[in-house]
Design a protein around this motif. Structure first.
Motif, mmCIF file in Angstrom:
data_model
loop_
_atom_site.group_PDB
_atom_site.id
_atom_site.type_symbol
_atom_site.label_atom_id
_atom_site.label_comp_id
_atom_site.label_asym_id
_atom_site.label_seq_id
_atom_site.Cartn_x
_atom_site.Cartn_y
_atom_site.Cartn_z
ATOM 1 N N SER A 1 0.810 -1.217 0.000
ATOM 2 C CA SER A 1 0.000 0.000 0.000
ATOM 3 C C SER A 1 0.843 1.266 0.000
ATOM 4 N N GLY A 2 2.129 1.118 0.277
ATOM 5 C CA GLY A 2 3.016 2.272 0.340
ATOM 6 C C GLY A 2 3.104 2.906 1.704
ATOM 7 N N THR A 3 2.457 2.331 2.700
ATOM 8 C CA THR A 3 2.442 2.947 4.026
ATOM 9 C C THR A 3 3.684 2.638 4.841
ATOM 10 N N SER A 4 4.428 1.630 4.435
ATOM 11 C CA SER A 4 5.626 1.249 5.178
ATOM 12 C C SER A 4 6.833 1.198 4.240
ATOM 13 N N THR A 5 7.926 1.803 4.684
ATOM 14 C CA THR A 5 9.164 1.799 3.915
ATOM 15 C C THR A 5 10.338 1.479 4.835
ATOM 16 N N ASN B 1 8.945 5.412 -3.364
ATOM 17 C CA ASN B 1 7.490 5.560 -3.332
ATOM 18 C C ASN B 1 6.894 4.794 -4.506
ATOM 19 N N ARG B 2 5.582 4.720 -4.510
ATOM 20 C CA ARG B 2 4.925 3.933 -5.538
ATOM 21 C C ARG B 2 3.604 4.560 -5.938
ATOM 22 N N ASP B 3 3.220 4.310 -7.166
ATOM 23 C CA ASP B 3 1.923 4.735 -7.684
ATOM 24 C C ASP B 3 1.263 3.472 -8.238
ATOM 25 N N ASN B 4 0.429 2.863 -7.431
ATOM 26 C CA ASN B 4 -0.171 1.597 -7.857
ATOM 27 C C ASN B 4 -1.100 1.771 -9.048
ATOM 28 N N ALA B 5 -1.706 2.939 -9.162
ATOM 29 C CA ALA B 5 -2.583 3.191 -10.308
ATOM 30 C C ALA B 5 -1.792 3.193 -11.615
ATOM 31 N N GLU B 6 -0.526 3.626 -11.527
ATOM 32 C CA GLU B 6 0.343 3.654 -12.700
ATOM 33 C C GLU B 6 1.247 2.433 -12.769
ATOM 34 N N ASN B 7 1.088 1.518 -11.814
ATOM 35 C CA ASN B 7 1.921 0.309 -11.780
ATOM 36 C C ASN B 7 3.410 0.634 -11.797
#
Length: 124
Positions: free
Chosen positions: A54-58, A71-77
């Motif tokens: 989910s990107g909440t933990s790094t 970071n990540r953008d799951n909508a953009e894969n």
């Protein structure tokens, strides 16, 4: 199965910045914990950073903490690695990897899928 393709590497002077991207295809990126690893010539592959589904933990390697951001953008894969204040010792091939089991593993052996890598060279 997921295919990972990294980009954004290059040659930069010490103190400069680069942003690496890792685009996934085949399956939704949100299925995987995602990590960045690097391998310098003559050295073993080492962990750089990891981000949960989910990107909440790094989590970061001590050598890059406070300089690199994942970071990540799951909508953009897509997963990113922002690298600031680069040092010559950051020179390596950088790989992104996908983990089906663990959310934030630092162990490369737990990752199922790897990209082909992108070269980062930092000149003094």
């Amino acid at each position: 199965q997921v295919l990972l393709v990294e980009s954004g590497g290059g040659l930069v002077q010490a103190g400069g910045s680069l942003r690496l991207s890792c685009v996934a295809s085949g399956r939704r990126l949100s299925t995987y914990g995602m990590g960045w690893f690097r391998q310098a010539p003559g050295k073993e592959r080492e962990f750089v950073a990891v981000i949960s589904r989910s990107g909440t933990s790094t989590s970061y390697a001590d050598s890059v903490k406070d300089r690199f951001t994942i970071n990540r953008d799951n909508a953009e894969n897509t997963v990113y690695l922002q690298m600031n204040s680069l040092k010559p010792e950051d020179t390596a091939v950088y790989y992104c990897a996908a983990n089906e089991v663990y959310a934030t593993s630092r162990n490369g052996g737990t990752y199922s899928y790897w990209g082909q890598g992108t070269q980062v060279t930092v000149s003094a």
